[in-house]
Design a protein around this motif. Structure first.
Motif, PDB file in Angstrom:
ATOM      1  N   GLU A  11      71.797  83.316  59.198  1.00  0.00           N
ATOM      2  CA  GLU A  11      72.533  82.643  60.273  1.00  0.00           C
ATOM      3  C   GLU A  11      73.457  81.566  59.699  1.00  0.00           C
ATOM      4  O   GLU A  11      74.604  81.420  60.140  1.00  0.00           O
ATOM      5  CB  GLU A  11      71.564  82.009  61.277  1.00  0.00           C
ATOM      6  N   LEU A  12      72.971  80.833  58.698  1.00  0.00           N
ATOM      7  CA  LEU A  12      73.801  79.810  58.054  1.00  0.00           C
ATOM      8  C   LEU A  12      75.044  80.445  57.432  1.00  0.00           C
ATOM      9  O   LEU A  12      76.168  79.963  57.622  1.00  0.00           O
ATOM     10  CB  LEU A  12      72.992  79.069  56.984  1.00  0.00           C
ATOM     11  N   MET A  13      74.850  81.526  56.682  1.00  0.00           N
ATOM     12  CA  MET A  13      75.970  82.163  56.008  1.00  0.00           C
ATOM     13  C   MET A  13      76.943  82.798  57.006  1.00  0.00           C
ATOM     14  O   MET A  13      78.159  82.786  56.789  1.00  0.00           O
ATOM     15  CB  MET A  13      75.476  83.208  55.001  1.00  0.00           C
ATOM     16  N   ARG A  15      77.596  81.650  60.016  1.00  0.00           N
ATOM     17  CA  ARG A  15      78.388  80.526  60.547  1.00  0.00           C
ATOM     18  C   ARG A  15      79.455  80.093  59.549  1.00  0.00           C
ATOM     19  O   ARG A  15      80.593  79.805  59.913  1.00  0.00           O
ATOM     20  CB  ARG A  15      77.478  79.321  60.848  1.00  0.00           C
ATOM     21  N   ALA A  16      79.062  80.014  58.276  1.00  0.00           N
ATOM     22  CA  ALA A  16      80.007  79.578  57.236  1.00  0.00           C
ATOM     23  C   ALA A  16      81.161  80.574  57.096  1.00  0.00           C
ATOM     24  O   ALA A  16      82.326  80.176  56.983  1.00  0.00           O
ATOM     25  CB  ALA A  16      79.278  79.404  55.908  1.00  0.00           C
ATOM     26  N   HIS A  17      80.841  81.869  57.117  1.00  0.00           N
ATOM     27  CA  HIS A  17      81.894  82.891  57.014  1.00  0.00           C
ATOM     28  C   HIS A  17      82.793  82.885  58.246  1.00  0.00           C
ATOM     29  O   HIS A  17      83.995  83.155  58.142  1.00  0.00           O
ATOM     30  CB  HIS A  17      81.275  84.279  56.802  1.00  0.00           C
ATOM     31  N   ASN A  18      82.233  82.562  59.399  1.00  0.00           N
ATOM     32  CA  ASN A  18      83.028  82.508  60.631  1.00  0.00           C
ATOM     33  C   ASN A  18      84.085  81.401  60.593  1.00  0.00           C
ATOM     34  O   ASN A  18      85.076  81.456  61.316  1.00  0.00           O
ATOM     35  CB  ASN A  18      82.128  82.297  61.852  1.00  0.00           C
ATOM     36  N   MET A  19      83.867  80.383  59.753  1.00  0.00           N
ATOM     37  CA  MET A  19      84.824  79.270  59.650  1.00  0.00           C
ATOM     38  C   MET A  19      86.000  79.603  58.738  1.00  0.00           C
ATOM     39  O   MET A  19      87.024  78.930  58.786  1.00  0.00           O
ATOM     40  CB  MET A  19      84.140  78.013  59.089  1.00  0.00           C
TER      41      MET A  19
END
Length: 222
Positions: A11-13, A15-19
């Motif tokens: 989930e963290l990754m 979110r990071a890729h979505n940015m």
């Protein structure tokens, strides 16, 4: 409003890729945060914005940003060639009460076990809000990097223990350096003097050198 903390690494990754590719102004608007005109007085603003968007929990506490996932978050300003523009702050350096401290129980070791690097455009010609976020990197030090970090940390800590903190320059260390870490030179903290007594010195912080973070980025994207 800060996002809830991610439940797991996936989930963290995500979110990071979505940015990636998004402007800082868009992230700020989503979080109801004002964008500063420049970062001279708001040096930590970009990092705090990304922390808020990703749901980091640590704030200024001396622990990993995502303690439950064993991940530290580091934003890194880069130029148009993808080169880091500055050294990366890791943590405050202990200057007293250091007997018995080892690399494995140090905060530097703890924070650098696994790092989520988030590159961000950092050239001053781009206004803060227009700067875009790059592709995230989840990094763990390889054997060589871990050895370099440990060696530098041990050498610097030995100098601190010998009361030589004021003689340590940014040139000490191959990948890790010690530098003053305070709003101004009037800020003082206790440190060990050469005769073993307590003296006053500027607070210090550990920083990763640019060549080291450049290597991390190059290895990830090559």
């Amino acid at each position: 409003m800060a996002k809830s903390s991610p439940l797991d690494l996936n989930e963290l990754m995500q979110r990071a890729h979505n940015m990636a590719g998004i402007r800082l102004a868009d992230i700020a608007a989503d979080n109801h945060i004002m964008v500063p005109a420049d970062l001279r007085r708001d040096k930590g603003w970009v990092g705090q914005l990304i922390e808020s968007e990703l749901g980091a929990l640590a704030g200024s506490r001396p622990e990993q940003d995502f303690l439950h996932l064993g991940v530290e978050l580091k934003t890194i300003p880069i130029d148009h060639n993808g080169k880091p523009l500055e050294t990366t702050y890791v943590t405050v350096a202990p200057l007293t009460n250091i007997q018995g401290m080892t690399w494995e129980n140090s905060l530097v070791y703890h924070k650098l076990q696994r790092v989520l690097w988030v590159p961000v455009e950092g050239e001053r010609s781009i206004t803060v809000g227009e700067r875009r976020i790059g592709t995230p990197i989840l990094w763990q030090p390889n054997t060589t990097q871990a050895r370099q970090l440990q060696q530098d940390w041990e050498e610097i800590m030995e100098l601190i223990a010998l009361g030589k903190v004021d003689k340590i320059t940014a040139r000490h260390g191959e990948v890790l350096q010690l530098r003053p870490k305070a709003a101004n030179s009037k800020t003082l903290t206790e440190s060990i003097a050469e005769d073993g007594s307590i003296q006053l010195s500027n607070p210090r912080g550990f920083y990763l050198k640019i060549d080291f973070t450049q290597q991390i980025l190059t290895n990830a994207f090559s």
